[in-house]
Design a protein around this motif. Structure first.
Motif, PDB file in Angstrom:
ATOM      1  N   VAL A  71       0.809  -1.106  -0.077  1.00  0.00           N
ATOM      2  CA  VAL A  71      -0.109   0.002  -0.237  1.00  0.00           C
ATOM      3  C   VAL A  71       0.748   1.299  -0.080  1.00  0.00           C
ATOM      4  O   VAL A  71       1.806   1.459   0.975  1.00  0.00           O
ATOM      5  CB  VAL A  71      -1.025  -0.065   1.232  1.00  0.00           C
ATOM      6  CG1 VAL A  71      -1.899   1.369   1.164  1.00  0.00           C
ATOM      7  CG2 VAL A  71      -1.836  -1.194   1.356  1.00  0.00           C
ATOM      8  N   LEU A  72       0.541   2.312  -1.020  1.00  0.00           N
ATOM      9  CA  LEU A  72       1.657   3.297  -1.198  1.00  0.00           C
ATOM     10  C   LEU A  72       0.607   4.521  -1.174  1.00  0.00           C
ATOM     11  O   LEU A  72      -0.484   4.643  -1.680  1.00  0.00           O
ATOM     12  CB  LEU A  72       2.043   3.317  -2.417  1.00  0.00           C
ATOM     13  CG  LEU A  72       2.938   4.394  -3.083  1.00  0.00           C
ATOM     14  CD1 LEU A  72       4.187   4.978  -1.997  1.00  0.00           C
ATOM     15  CD2 LEU A  72       3.445   4.252  -4.436  1.00  0.00           C
ATOM     16  N   ASN A  73       0.979   5.467  -0.136  1.00  0.00           N
ATOM     17  CA  ASN A  73       0.374   6.953  -0.078  1.00  0.00           C
ATOM     18  C   ASN A  73       1.025   7.873  -0.447  1.00  0.00           C
ATOM     19  O   ASN A  73       2.206   8.199  -0.336  1.00  0.00           O
ATOM     20  CB  ASN A  73       0.168   6.985   1.425  1.00  0.00           C
ATOM     21  CG  ASN A  73      -1.122   8.127   1.785  1.00  0.00           C
ATOM     22  OD1 ASN A  73      -1.281   8.246   3.009  1.00  0.00           O
ATOM     23  ND2 ASN A  73      -1.660   8.549   0.915  1.00  0.00           N
ATOM     24  N   LEU A  74       0.452   8.651  -1.928  1.00  0.00           N
ATOM     25  CA  LEU A  74       1.177   9.935  -2.453  1.00  0.00           C
ATOM     26  C   LEU A  74       0.352  11.192  -2.188  1.00  0.00           C
ATOM     27  O   LEU A  74      -0.830  10.997  -1.908  1.00  0.00           O
ATOM     28  CB  LEU A  74       1.382   9.408  -3.841  1.00  0.00           C
ATOM     29  CG  LEU A  74       2.464   8.438  -4.142  1.00  0.00           C
ATOM     30  CD1 LEU A  74       2.344   8.009  -5.572  1.00  0.00           C
ATOM     31  CD2 LEU A  74       3.925   8.636  -3.758  1.00  0.00           C
ATOM     32  N   GLN A  75       1.138  12.228  -2.485  1.00  0.00           N
ATOM     33  CA  GLN A  75       0.255  13.427  -2.334  1.00  0.00           C
ATOM     34  C   GLN A  75       0.648  14.260  -3.524  1.00  0.00           C
ATOM     35  O   GLN A  75       1.711  14.291  -4.000  1.00  0.00           O
ATOM     36  CB  GLN A  75       0.545  14.160  -0.962  1.00  0.00           C
ATOM     37  CG  GLN A  75      -0.353  15.433  -0.997  1.00  0.00           C
ATOM     38  CD  GLN A  75      -0.319  16.299   0.340  1.00  0.00           C
ATOM     39  OE1 GLN A  75      -0.390  15.659   1.503  1.00  0.00           O
ATOM     40  NE2 GLN A  75      -0.047  17.433   0.466  1.00  0.00           N
ATOM     41  N   GLY A  76      -0.127  14.880  -4.189  1.00  0.00           N
ATOM     42  CA  GLY A  76      -0.052  15.629  -5.273  1.00  0.00           C
ATOM     43  C   GLY A  76       0.656  17.107  -4.782  1.00  0.00           C
ATOM     44  O   GLY A  76       0.451  17.644  -3.686  1.00  0.00           O
ATOM     45  N   ARG A  77       0.886  17.976  -5.852  1.00  0.00           N
ATOM     46  CA  ARG A  77       1.528  19.205  -5.537  1.00  0.00           C
ATOM     47  C   ARG A  77       0.799  20.401  -6.145  1.00  0.00           C
ATOM     48  O   ARG A  77       0.829  21.471  -5.705  1.00  0.00           O
ATOM     49  CB  ARG A  77       3.110  19.252  -6.035  1.00  0.00           C
ATOM     50  CG  ARG A  77       3.905  18.392  -5.215  1.00  0.00           C
ATOM     51  CD  ARG A  77       5.185  18.408  -5.622  1.00  0.00           C
ATOM     52  NE  ARG A  77       5.573  18.292  -6.769  1.00  0.00           N
ATOM     53  CZ  ARG A  77       6.715  18.203  -7.576  1.00  0.00           C
ATOM     54  NH1 ARG A  77       7.927  18.668  -6.821  1.00  0.00           N
ATOM     55  NH2 ARG A  77       6.847  17.985  -8.932  1.00  0.00           N
ATOM     56  N   THR A  78      -0.031  20.113  -7.261  1.00  0.00           N
ATOM     57  CA  THR A  78      -0.800  21.158  -7.849  1.00  0.00           C
ATOM     58  C   THR A  78      -1.826  21.631  -7.087  1.00  0.00           C
ATOM     59  O   THR A  78      -2.649  20.853  -6.484  1.00  0.00           O
ATOM     60  CB  THR A  78      -1.355  20.646  -9.240  1.00  0.00           C
ATOM     61  OG1 THR A  78      -0.544  20.030  -9.749  1.00  0.00           O
ATOM     62  CG2 THR A  78      -2.041  21.586 -10.015  1.00  0.00           C
ATOM     63  N   PHE A  79      -1.845  22.929  -6.703  1.00  0.00           N
ATOM     64  CA  PHE A  79      -2.790  23.622  -5.633  1.00  0.00           C
ATOM     65  C   PHE A  79      -2.742  23.153  -4.186  1.00  0.00           C
ATOM     66  O   PHE A  79      -3.753  23.345  -3.460  1.00  0.00           O
ATOM     67  CB  PHE A  79      -4.326  23.436  -6.104  1.00  0.00           C
ATOM     68  CG  PHE A  79      -4.610  23.851  -7.663  1.00  0.00           C
ATOM     69  CD1 PHE A  79      -4.028  25.128  -8.161  1.00  0.00           C
ATOM     70  CD2 PHE A  79      -5.169  22.884  -8.636  1.00  0.00           C
ATOM     71  CE1 PHE A  79      -4.194  25.332  -9.563  1.00  0.00           C
ATOM     72  CE2 PHE A  79      -5.357  23.209  -9.795  1.00  0.00           C
ATOM     73  CZ  PHE A  79      -4.786  24.426 -10.347  1.00  0.00           C
ATOM     74  N   MET A  80      -1.520  22.588  -4.039  1.00  0.00           N
ATOM     75  CA  MET A  80      -1.297  22.121  -2.874  1.00  0.00           C
ATOM     76  C   MET A  80      -0.016  22.357  -2.228  1.00  0.00           C
ATOM     77  O   MET A  80       0.758  23.224  -2.868  1.00  0.00           O
ATOM     78  CB  MET A  80      -1.640  20.502  -2.707  1.00  0.00           C
ATOM     79  CG  MET A  80      -2.891  19.911  -2.937  1.00  0.00           C
ATOM     80  SD  MET A  80      -3.332  18.223  -2.902  1.00  0.00           S
ATOM     81  CE  MET A  80      -3.242  18.053  -1.121  1.00  0.00           C
ATOM     82  N   LYS A  81       0.527  21.762  -0.918  1.00  0.00           N
ATOM     83  CA  LYS A  81       1.905  22.197  -0.383  1.00  0.00           C
ATOM     84  C   LYS A  81       2.839  21.789  -1.368  1.00  0.00           C
ATOM     85  O   LYS A  81       2.986  20.710  -2.170  1.00  0.00           O
ATOM     86  CB  LYS A  81       2.029  21.493   0.842  1.00  0.00           C
ATOM     87  CG  LYS A  81       0.975  21.688   1.673  1.00  0.00           C
ATOM     88  CD  LYS A  81       0.975  21.108   3.133  1.00  0.00           C
ATOM     89  CE  LYS A  81       0.146  21.336   3.976  1.00  0.00           C
ATOM     90  NZ  LYS A  81       0.107  20.583   5.148  1.00  0.00           N
ATOM     91  N   ALA A  82       4.064  22.755  -1.458  1.00  0.00           N
ATOM     92  CA  ALA A  82       5.281  22.174  -2.199  1.00  0.00           C
ATOM     93  C   ALA A  82       6.014  21.515  -1.589  1.00  0.00           C
ATOM     94  O   ALA A  82       6.968  21.577  -1.103  1.00  0.00           O
ATOM     95  CB  ALA A  82       5.863  23.770  -2.757  1.00  0.00           C
ATOM     96  N   ILE A  83       5.778  20.169  -1.895  1.00  0.00           N
ATOM     97  CA  ILE A  83       6.476  19.153  -1.085  1.00  0.00           C
ATOM     98  C   ILE A  83       7.386  18.282  -2.390  1.00  0.00           C
ATOM     99  O   ILE A  83       7.256  18.801  -3.377  1.00  0.00           O
ATOM    100  CB  ILE A  83       5.659  18.125  -0.351  1.00  0.00           C
ATOM    101  CG1 ILE A  83       4.472  17.553  -1.314  1.00  0.00           C
ATOM    102  CG2 ILE A  83       4.986  18.869   0.879  1.00  0.00           C
ATOM    103  CD1 ILE A  83       3.566  16.641  -0.532  1.00  0.00           C
ATOM    104  N   ASP A  84       7.922  17.047  -2.105  1.00  0.00           N
ATOM    105  CA  ASP A  84       8.637  16.495  -2.782  1.00  0.00           C
ATOM    106  C   ASP A  84       7.778  15.963  -3.969  1.00  0.00           C
ATOM    107  O   ASP A  84       6.870  15.548  -3.872  1.00  0.00           O
ATOM    108  CB  ASP A  84       9.319  15.230  -2.445  1.00  0.00           C
ATOM    109  CG  ASP A  84      10.503  15.852  -1.456  1.00  0.00           C
ATOM    110  OD1 ASP A  84      10.916  17.131  -1.344  1.00  0.00           O
ATOM    111  OD2 ASP A  84      10.839  14.990  -0.197  1.00  0.00           O
ATOM    112  N   ASP A  85       8.418  15.374  -5.094  1.00  0.00           N
ATOM    113  CA  ASP A  85       7.928  14.934  -6.484  1.00  0.00           C
ATOM    114  C   ASP A  85       7.221  13.667  -6.143  1.00  0.00           C
ATOM    115  O   ASP A  85       7.917  12.846  -5.819  1.00  0.00           O
ATOM    116  CB  ASP A  85       8.905  14.974  -7.573  1.00  0.00           C
ATOM    117  CG  ASP A  85       8.296  14.282  -8.754  1.00  0.00           C
ATOM    118  OD1 ASP A  85       7.246  14.317  -8.965  1.00  0.00           O
ATOM    119  OD2 ASP A  85       9.364  13.781  -9.604  1.00  0.00           O
TER     120      ASP A  85
END
Length: 271
Positions: A118-132
């Motif tokens: 199980v992998l959890n990722l987060q996007g960056r568009t209109f969100m926090k500037a985190i890693d790719d």
């Protein structure tokens, strides 16, 4: 006929209404779908923002094997020690190193000889500037593949374009990818050419007498005044939204995916 494992995913659980409905209906849904493995996004479960240890344990007792997160994973700092010690509560992998918790894990599927990643990722568009998230996915999928071909991805993102781009990016390398965060279920559950089961957003579990789970009057004030108003979880017209999928245990490809909504939404009312 190829052997499959069944995965039930519960979309963003929002506040007490979402928790109460999950407690009421999840056991029967697990039975209905004969789910082998259950995943739920719980980053909004504590008062609409964050999660705590008590909620984590309650969801596990209901039959949830892994809890995923998102941009509110770190809102309640008291949960950090628990996140560090337990890999059944995930947060997006692509937050900078040093943050509490894990971004992915590999787990035994109860009653079978198989494992699931199980992998959890987060996007960056209109969100926090985190890693790719794309390079993070590449790295994590290569690690998970060393142990299993059955892989589920929760992509927590605002932009539909970023979610579907991630779907195409990992097609053939993951079994199922479900988007979270926008709290509105999308009707595009489908299987990509190389076997990825996909839905842009699972939707939320909570009050739909609301603005994405929050009190609608407060939300309207925020939009009309342009001034911050403190959100509070709404109540009424509660629904559980999620996704159900079946994955071929040998190939890791999705062979079935469908939207789950309980109770169903109605588009008309009798006069």
């Amino acid at each position: 006929m190829a052997e499959t494992v069944s995965i039930l995913f519960v979309g963003d659980i929002v506040g007490s209404p979402g928790l109460q409905l999950t407690e009421t209906v999840l056991p029967s849904l697990i039975k209905k779908y004969e789910a082998d493995f259950v995943i739920a996004n719980g980053e909004n479960s504590h008062e609409g923002h964050g999660i705590n240890e008590s909620i984590i344990k309650s969801l596990h007792n209901l039959g949830v094997h892994v809890i995923t997160g998102g941009d509110h994973s770190f809102d309640k700092w008291k949960v950090f020690p628990y996140m560090r010690e337990n890999n059944t509560i995930l947060r997006p992998l692509n937050y900078p190193k040093g943050n509490a918790g894990s971004g992915f894990g590999v787990y035994e599927i109860p009653g079978t000889s198989y494992k699931i990643g199980v992998l959890n990722l987060q996007g960056r568009t209109f969100m926090k500037a985190i890693d790719d998230p794309f390079s993070a996915a590449d790295w994590a999928l290569s690690k998970i593949k060393e142990e299993t071909n059955i892989i589920f991805v929760d992509m927590h993102a605002e932009a539909t374009a970023e979610k579907i781009s991630m779907g195409w990016h990992i097609d053939g390398r993951a079994s199922v990818m479900v988007g979270t965060h926008t709290h509105i279920p999308t009707g595009d559950a489908r299987i990509f050419p190389q076997g990825l089961g996909y839905q842009t957003d699972a939707g939320m579990t909570g009050s739909f007498n609301s603005s994405i789970g929050m009190d609608k009057k407060v939300a309207i004030k925020r939009f009309t005044t342009g001034v911050h108003q403190k959100y509070r979880a709404a109540e009424g017209d509660n629904h559980l939204c999620g996704v159900f999928a079946k994955v071929d245990t040998e190939t890791g490809k999705c062979v079935h995916i469908e939207q789950v909504t309980y109770p169903e939404f109605y588009s008309s009312k009798e006069s």
